[in-house]
Design an enzyme around this catalytic site. Structure first.
Site, mmCIF file in Angstrom:
data_model
loop_
_atom_site.group_PDB
_atom_site.id
_atom_site.type_symbol
_atom_site.label_atom_id
_atom_site.label_comp_id
_atom_site.label_asym_id
_atom_site.label_seq_id
_atom_site.Cartn_x
_atom_site.Cartn_y
_atom_site.Cartn_z
ATOM 1 N N GLN B 130 0.519 -1.378 -0.223
ATOM 2 C CA GLN B 130 -0.029 0.077 -0.235
ATOM 3 C C GLN B 130 0.906 1.215 0.157
ATOM 4 O OE1 GLN B 130 -1.818 0.720 3.669
ATOM 5 N NE2 GLN B 130 -3.558 1.674 2.786
ATOM 6 N N TYR B 132 0.484 4.752 0.368
ATOM 7 C CA TYR B 132 -0.547 5.820 0.497
ATOM 8 C C TYR B 132 0.306 6.836 1.365
ATOM 9 C CZ TYR B 132 -5.188 3.972 -0.179
ATOM 10 O OH TYR B 132 -6.531 3.518 -0.543
ATOM 11 N N GLU B 248 -9.425 -1.957 4.753
ATOM 12 C CA GLU B 248 -8.458 -2.014 5.672
ATOM 13 C C GLU B 248 -8.577 -2.358 7.157
ATOM 14 O OE1 GLU B 248 -5.386 0.829 5.451
ATOM 15 O OE2 GLU B 248 -4.091 -0.323 6.601
ATOM 16 N N GLU B 384 -6.859 8.939 16.717
ATOM 17 C CA GLU B 384 -7.418 10.380 16.788
ATOM 18 C C GLU B 384 -8.121 10.681 15.626
ATOM 19 O OE1 GLU B 384 -4.053 9.752 17.651
ATOM 20 O OE2 GLU B 384 -4.071 10.398 19.834
HETATM 21 C C1 LIG Z 1 3.546 -0.383 11.490
HETATM 22 C C2 LIG Z 1 3.082 0.529 10.409
HETATM 23 C C3 LIG Z 1 2.741 0.403 9.101
HETATM 24 C C4 LIG Z 1 2.083 1.016 8.143
HETATM 25 N N1 LIG Z 1 2.073 0.308 7.093
HETATM 26 C C5 LIG Z 1 1.792 1.474 6.025
HETATM 27 C C6 LIG Z 1 1.399 1.077 4.626
HETATM 28 O O1 LIG Z 1 1.644 -0.083 4.314
HETATM 29 N N2 LIG Z 1 1.085 1.844 3.647
HETATM 30 C C7 LIG Z 1 1.080 3.146 3.979
HETATM 31 O O2 LIG Z 1 0.822 3.923 3.216
HETATM 32 N N3 LIG Z 1 0.900 3.507 5.290
HETATM 33 C C8 LIG Z 1 1.526 2.868 6.268
HETATM 34 N N4 LIG Z 1 1.605 3.396 7.698
HETATM 35 C C9 LIG Z 1 1.458 4.842 7.795
HETATM 36 C C10 LIG Z 1 0.087 5.244 8.895
HETATM 37 O O3 LIG Z 1 -0.680 5.382 8.023
HETATM 38 C C11 LIG Z 1 0.568 6.756 9.235
HETATM 39 O O4 LIG Z 1 1.709 6.584 10.036
HETATM 40 C C12 LIG Z 1 -0.601 7.153 9.962
HETATM 41 O O5 LIG Z 1 -1.668 7.452 9.028
HETATM 42 C C13 LIG Z 1 -0.256 8.424 10.645
HETATM 43 O O6 LIG Z 1 0.397 9.432 9.709
HETATM 44 P P1 LIG Z 1 1.756 10.098 10.182
HETATM 45 O O7 LIG Z 1 2.874 8.972 10.721
HETATM 46 O O8 LIG Z 1 2.248 10.983 9.242
HETATM 47 O O9 LIG Z 1 1.395 10.954 11.648
HETATM 48 P P2 LIG Z 1 1.002 12.397 11.600
HETATM 49 O O10 LIG Z 1 -0.294 12.348 10.819
HETATM 50 O O11 LIG Z 1 1.820 13.323 11.565
HETATM 51 O O12 LIG Z 1 0.032 12.359 13.344
HETATM 52 C C14 LIG Z 1 1.185 12.469 14.476
HETATM 53 C C15 LIG Z 1 0.050 12.807 15.767
HETATM 54 O O13 LIG Z 1 -0.830 13.860 15.322
HETATM 55 C C16 LIG Z 1 -2.092 13.334 15.337
HETATM 56 N N5 LIG Z 1 -3.002 14.022 14.444
HETATM 57 C C17 LIG Z 1 -2.851 14.199 13.264
HETATM 58 N N6 LIG Z 1 -3.842 15.138 12.683
HETATM 59 C C18 LIG Z 1 -4.710 15.037 13.586
HETATM 60 C C19 LIG Z 1 -6.043 15.651 13.584
HETATM 61 N N7 LIG Z 1 -6.635 16.343 12.288
HETATM 62 N N8 LIG Z 1 -6.781 15.741 14.801
HETATM 63 C C20 LIG Z 1 -6.328 15.138 15.909
HETATM 64 N N9 LIG Z 1 -5.075 14.492 15.962
HETATM 65 C C21 LIG Z 1 -4.292 14.449 14.876
HETATM 66 C C22 LIG Z 1 -2.041 11.935 15.130
HETATM 67 O O14 LIG Z 1 -3.259 11.151 15.738
HETATM 68 C C23 LIG Z 1 -0.404 11.507 15.943
HETATM 69 O O15 LIG Z 1 -0.958 11.118 17.060
HETATM 70 C C24 LIG Z 1 1.999 2.448 8.329
HETATM 71 C C25 LIG Z 1 2.366 3.028 9.753
HETATM 72 C C26 LIG Z 1 2.924 2.182 10.785
HETATM 73 C C27 LIG Z 1 3.222 2.596 12.142
#
Ligand SMILES: Cc1cc2nc3c(=O)[nH]c(=O)nc-3n(C[C@H](O)[C@H](O)[C@H](O)COP(=O)(O)OP(=O)(O)OC[C@H]3O[C@@H](n4cnc5c(N)ncnc54)[C@H](O)[C@@H]3O)c2cc1C
Lengths: 376, 399
Positions: B130, B132, B248, B384
């Site tokens: 994926q 994304y 998912e 969140e």
């Molecule tokens: C083990 C693992 C596997 C993964 N596998 C995949 C994969 O296969 N493919 C893929 O595409 N992605 C994958 N991901 C990525 C995952 O989808 C993202 O890490 C996730 O969506 C959060 O994005 P970020 O890491 O940029 O955190 P951020 O979006 O920067 O978030 C940081 C913090 O801010 C909070 N926050 C952000 N926006 C808001 C809001 N509007 N309101 C309140 N709080 C908020 C979040 O909840 C979090 O606590 C994976 C992640 C992990 C940990």
């Protein structure tokens, strides 16, 4: 396990919803409270509930009941919980009728169950002896005397105790305070000599009573000293039924609060746009979804006479206690000042929630029991 | 016998005959089969089991037979699950092909796309990942910048994806790309399928706090995506992409199987572990406070499990539900983390060993699983974000 309602149960729910919202809205409870009503519920409304069959909803048809099962009872309790409808459903149709059904002799069943179903008999279960739920901590004594027994002791928090025609009194014929052995059930007339009944006025404007028993005559139900298991089952039925009521109250308080979040404006926007409130609301929504499942699961376990009844009863009572407490407290917080006023109805839910919490075991009691049932 | 009963008898007989003995044991993490061209079958019976199940279409039991699936109704599917559980049969294969892109192609793919991609998922020939998340686009996924330029019969894709789970073992990637930079952010996105086996794609594994490296950075440098692999309309990828997220979350939360897990692992229940590490005092665990925490988690899990089953029962069609998937994703993720924290308290310092022989395998696994569990409220959309979705889409609270 049936975790969705069937068509009949859905129809019953619609009918109950319709009846409660038209006839026993919270305004009725407020009236009873403000008028210091002696009975604590409206006998006319109870008569109509009886006509709908609710008093005999789980009583088999051969005894004049509806034989509709526990899930049916649950949907009625839930709708009554939404409008905080005061009635002897819990004391009579749930606890009283279960005692008779499970512990009564054939003669007692034939005599009492049709009367309960017909609304001619109000019953109450006299169990607790302290401010905490402790179903086996029984000091009230029963001694053999001629054909019957004489009972001595005192009881607390007897739901509908002051309006009951007959009471089921839990007393000890043998053993020490916490022993299961020795626990017996007795049928006692409310007018019996030596029985002193005092109504207690509780925060939720519903009925309870304290009893003093001095050489009161009682008729044994079931086997002397061997009723702890029966009692547990009756209490589990009660716990599951009150959980269903609590589910109704929880949902109603929650929906009213969500509505308020959408309409009340501060800082030029609806307060429901603030994330601090949104996340708490969403979290409560999840807790409520889980609560719906445990209540349905527990009701259906009763209908299927499953082996898991005790565990599911504790699961339901514990979860619904926590959820109703959470939602009723948050409801007030999210309403702000108006939530603290008697004029606003939202405050009625927190009062009912805490009375429900202490009815038949609080969350900690049921967690402890759940652990015991799981063997650790 | 009803149709369902005779189906059960048939399934039971077939499984008895066709499920190899070594496939009727709990599956350790490193023996989970994900398929694809890079899969190594250490145990030849794993491949035999996969091939036999794929032949029946039972690797994707509810997909239509014309795409290689099993064509089972929801009830038949549950029977298959039950019968597999009865003999502790391992899931022959699992992965994003089955839980994410497959169901999404069934919703939005063209006939040609379904015929092209679905059978190769069913057979285990192709493994998916994926694409994304990007360095600048996580929770705010729609702000993604990976650019796809229209070159007639194909797109040229440039950008970077991150946290791409399994990118180093995948053959294909489904991904969201920006095709219209001028449009508002949700409206310029397209959903495309990309063959990973091309010079324009480089993957670099990233190590997790738990020590393993299940996810990667994925660099797209003039990578080619054929036009026939655009899913949904051009610039309408957000709709497709969001639906995939529901599939998912539904899969993560065990919704498609009504809480039945296809995996039978080694992990013992909290009470079992506690009996060993804490001990009993009479008929109760010796530590009353910890006992209460354990009971709470067990009760919440039981309630969660009943809710999975209720959702399954309410959703007779057997498809993936909509926004309520967020309820499960949120609650299940938090519950799983809670469970691991309690396990740590139960095992004490024995659960914080990193390596060496002073710790049992179970203890070392506890350390790693605890760290890994922190992802359950991040991956697939953070807790969140799930709460945001519930308050907006389910409760209707204003922005
Ligand atoms: C083990 C693992 C596997 C993964 N596998 C995949 C994969 O296969 N493919 C893929 O595409 N992605 C994958 N991901 C990525 C995952 O989808 C993202 O890490 C996730 O969506 C959060 O994005 P970020 O890491 O940029 O955190 P951020 O979006 O920067 O978030 C940081 C913090 O801010 C909070 N926050 C952000 N926006 C808001 C809001 N509007 N309101 C309140 N709080 C908020 C979040 O909840 C979090 O606590 C994976 C992640 C992990 C940990």
């Amino acid at each position: 396990m049936a975790l969705v309602l069937n068509e009949e149960q859905n129809m019953l729910r619609d009918a109950a919803k319709d009846f409660c919202s038209k006839n026993v809205a919270i305004t009725e409870l407020r009236k009873l409270r403000d008028n210091k009503d002696e009975t604590g519920f409206d006998r006319e409304i109870w008569k109509q509930m009886v006509e709908l069959g609710w008093s005999g909803i789980t009583i088999p048809e051969e005894y004049g009941g509806l034989g509709f099962g526990y899930t049916g009872l649950g949907v009625v309790m839930e709708e009554c919980g939404r409008t905080l409808a005061a009635s002897p459903l819990m004391s009579t149709a749930v606890l009283g009728s279960s005692c008779v059904l499970l512990a009564g002799t054939d003669a007692q069943k034939s005599e009492l169950l049709p009367k309960i179903a017909a609304g001619e008999l109000i019953m109450a279960l006299a169990l607790e002896e302290s401010p905490h739920h402790a179903p086996h901590r029984i000091n009230t004594s029963a001694a053999k005397s001629g054909d019957g027994y004489v009972l001595n002791g005192s009881k607390k928090f007897v739901l509908d105790g002051h309006v009951a025609d007959k009471l089921v009194v839990v007393a000890r014929t043998a053993g020490k305070e916490e022993d299961r052995e020795g626990i017996s059930l007795f049928l006692v007339d409310s007018g019996a000599d030596g029985l002193d009944i005092t109504r207690t006025i509780m925060a939720d404007s519903r009925n309870a009573a304290n009893l003093e028993l001095v050489n009161v005559a009682g008729t044994l139900m079931g086997e002397a000293g061997q009723s702890a298991d029966l009692l547990d089952r009756v209490l589990d039925i009660g716990r599951i039924a009150i959980s269903a009521e609590m589910l109704g109250g929880t949902q109603e308080a929650f929906e009213r609060t969500i509505e308020y979040l959408k309409t009340r404006e501060q800082f030029g926007v609806a307060i429901g746009s603030f994330q601090a409130l949104k996340h708490r609301a969403a979290d409560m929504f999840c807790e409520i979804e889980l609560s719906k499942s445990v209540v349905l699961g527990a009701l259906s376990a009763l209908d299927e006479d499953s082996e898991d009844i005790a565990k599911l009863a504790s699961l339901a009572k514990s979860r619904l206690t926590d959820t109703y407490n959470l939602v009723s407290s948050e409801a007030i917080q999210m309403h702000g000042g108006i939530g603290m006023t008697d004029e606003h109805e939202i405050g009625f839910f927190i009062k009912r929630a805490r009375l429900c919490e202490h009815t038949l075991g609080n969350a900690a009691y049921h967690r402890n029991r759940y652990g015991e049932l799981e063997g650790y | 016998m009803t149709d369902l009963e005779s189906f059960r008898a048939e399934v039971r007989g077939w499984l008895e005959e066709n499920c190899p003995a070594s496939m009727r044991t709990p599956v350790p993490e490193d023996e989970i089969i994900g398929g694809g061209s890079k899969q190594v079958y250490e145990n030849p019976e794993a491949k035999i089991w996969l091939d036999r199940m794929a032949e029946k279409g039972w690797t994707a039991p509810t997909w239509p037979t014309e795409y290689g699936g099993g064509g089972l109704s929801r009830d038949e599917f549950l029977v298959l699950q039950d019968e597999m559980a009865r003999i502790s049969a391992r899931a022959p294969i699992q992965g994003m092909g089955f839980s994410m892109i497959g169901p999404t192609l069934l919703d939005y793919g063209t006939e040609a796309q379904k015929r092209e991609h679905l059978p190769r998922i069913v057979s285990g020939e192709i493994r998916w990942c994926q694409g994304y998340s990007e360095p600048g686009a996580g929770s705010d996924l729609a702000s993604l910048q990976t650019r796809a330029e229209d070159r007639g019969d194909h797109f040229i894709v440039n950008g970077q994806k991150v946290w791409t789970s399994g990118a180093n073992s995948a053959d294909w990637m489904f991904t969201l790309v920006r095709t219209e930079p001028q449009a508002p952010k949700h409206e310029g996105i397209s959903f495309v399928l990309i063959d990973m086996d091309q010079p324009g794609i480089t993957v670099k594994p990233i190590q997790l706090i738990s020590g393993s490296s299940p996810f990667c950075e994925t660099f797209l440098d003039n990578a080619i995506a054929k036009k026939e692999n655009l899913v949904g309309k051009l610039n309408h990828g957000w709709t497709v992409g969001k639906r995939l997220l529901q599939h998912e979350r539904s899969a993560i939360s065990g919704l498609t199987t009504g809480g039945r897990s296809g995996r039978f692992d080694h992990t013992r229940s909290l009470p079992e572990v506690a009996k060993e590490y804490i001990g009993m005092q009479g008929c109760k665990l010796a530590d009353a406070i910890l006992r209460d925490e354990i009971v709470k988690n067990r009760m919440n899990s039981a309630a969660y499990n009943l809710t999975q089953r209720r959702a399954m029962a309410e959703n007779e069609s057997g498809g993936t539900p909509g926004f309520v998937t967020s309820v499960f994703k949120y609650y299940g993720g938090e519950l799983g983390k809670d469970r691991m924290e309690i396990q740590l308290k139960i095992m004490g310092t024995q659960s914080l060993g990193w390596e060496g022989n002073m710790f049992t395998e179970e203890e070392k696994l506890a350390t790693r699983s605890w760290l890994r569990s922190k992802a359950s409220s991040i991956a697939g959309g953070t807790s969140e974000v799930q709460l945001n979705i519930i308050s907006k889409r389910v409760l209707g609270l204003p922005d």
